[in-house]
Design an enzyme around this catalytic site. Structure first.
Site: not given
Ligand code: UD1
Length: 340
Positions: A12, A126, A151, A155, A202, A233
């Site tokens: 990506y 990260s 993960y 890092k 997300l 975030r």
């Molecule tokens: C995490 C890691 C980041 C990594 C990334 C790659 C941490 C702090 N961050 O990001 O370093 O590069 O994964 O996979 O560990 N959410 C929802 N519903 C969903 C999916 C996500 O509400 O179905 C919310 C999550 O709770 C979060 C936000 O969306 O608050 C972003 O989530 P996500 O895209 O999974 O990334 P991180 O967990 O922040």
């Protein structure tokens, strides 16, 4: 022309960085064995740039194969090392896969860097290295806490390995880039994120539920101590992230004195809640998302966003695209994939 070896060039961020490097006059070589990426991504890079790109489909954990690349490719001016596994939940389920892959590959690429006289190296780190940080926004000086996942720990180990290695290789310069949440796609919608298996981030979940590939979107937690109860975030457009690598490489390649190892946060500097991200998507796409606010997700940090003063002043980089542009480009990419 300066020649940059990009590991994970079909991934990506790697593919968007190939585009940016080529647009800024670099010659690029990719190394990617397609463990989590598609060869087609390189076709997209070639279509955007009009340049043919050489890829070595090599597993970086295999030293002999790595050595052969460097024997063949003379005069590499710099390395950008993206290749790694990056799913937080998968790393919890399969920790040894993550430790082996992310660490053995880094050992080999560092060994090759020294053995073949490469002087400039950029490493993908990260924001997960900060764990649950005590202060917000986080600066590069914010102490690293317990990594919440294998993960994230891989890092932290990678950063430490580079510091230890740099201590005995003063002639090599390193930049560690700590990405926050890269999202979106190239403005052409020719390349973008291709989730391996089911997405767990997300933005691909938002776009897949909008297009009907996924049935429902759950906001993980609505009772956090944040402005609307959902997690915060720092989302950053992948093309902005890509350009930061070009800035980092140009900085490393200039003759000015610099630190042996320097570290930079790479985010937008803005905290955005999950609900704000959803609203931004609905606004730019003109669609209504079928979402509900559900339980908290295990291991989620409540809020994390970056102070980006350092990267702005030293690498002369700043983000160009806002959350709506991020969402629109992600949506255009999802729609384009649906036509395939
Ligand atoms: C995490 C890691 C980041 C990594 C990334 C790659 C941490 C702090 N961050 O990001 O370093 O590069 O994964 O996979 O560990 N959410 C929802 N519903 C969903 C999916 C996500 O509400 O179905 C919310 C999550 O709770 C979060 C936000 O969306 O608050 C972003 O989530 P996500 O895209 O999974 O990334 P991180 O967990 O922040």
């Amino acid at each position: 022309m300066q020649k940059i070896l990009v590991t994970g060039g079909c991934g990506y961020i790697g593919s968007h960085t190939l585009v940016d490097l080529i647009e800024h006059g670099f010659e690029v070589i990719s190394v990617d064995n397609h463990l989590r990426s598609r060869a087609k991504q390189l076709d997209g890079v070639e279509k955007i740039t009009g340049k043919k790109i050489k890829n070595y489909a090599v597993d970086l954990c295999n030293w002999d194969a790595v050595e052969n690349i460097f024997k063949e490719e003379k005069n590499i001016d710099g390395i950008i090392h993206f290749a790694a596994l990056k799913s937080v939940p998968e790393s919890v389920a399969e920790p040894l896969l993550y430790y082996h892959n992310n660490i053995a590959s880094l050992v080999n690429i560092l060994k090759a860097t020294a053995q073949f006289g490469v002087k400039e190296f950029v490493f993908s780190s990260s924001c997960s290295v900060y764990g649950n940080a005590d202060e917000l926004p986080v600066t590069e000086a914010t102490p690293l806490k317990y990594a919440e996942s294998p993960y994230g720990f891989s890092k932290q180990i990678g950063e430490r390995m580079i510091k230890d290695f740099a201590a005995v290789h003063a002639d090599i310069n390193f930049i560690l880039l700590r990405y926050f949440n890269p999202v979106g796609a190239h403005e052409s919608a020719i390349i973008g994120e291709v989730p391996y298996d089911r997405p767990n981030n997300l933005v691909p979940i938002i776009t897949q539920s909008a297009i009907g590939k996924m049935q429902q979107l759950t906001v993980f937690g609505g009772d956090y101590d944040t402005r609307d109860g959902s997690c915060v975030r720092d989302y950053i457009h992948v093309s902005d992230v890509a350009h930061a690598h070009t800035c980092a490489m140009k900085y490393l390649l200039n003759d000015a004195p610099k630190k042996n190892v320097d570290v930079f946060n790479l985010g937008s500097g803005n905290g955005v809640t999950v609900l704000e991200a959803i609203n931004a998507f609905e606004k730019v796409s003109g669609t209504k998302l079928n979402y509900k606010v559900g339980e908290r997700r295990d291991g989620d940090v409540i809020a994390v966003y970056a102070n980006i003063d350092k990267v702005k002043s030293i690498l002369q980089w700043q983000p160009q695209r806002n959350i709506e542009q991020m969402m629109l480009s992600a949506w255009n990419w999802e729609k384009q994939m649906a036509t395939k």
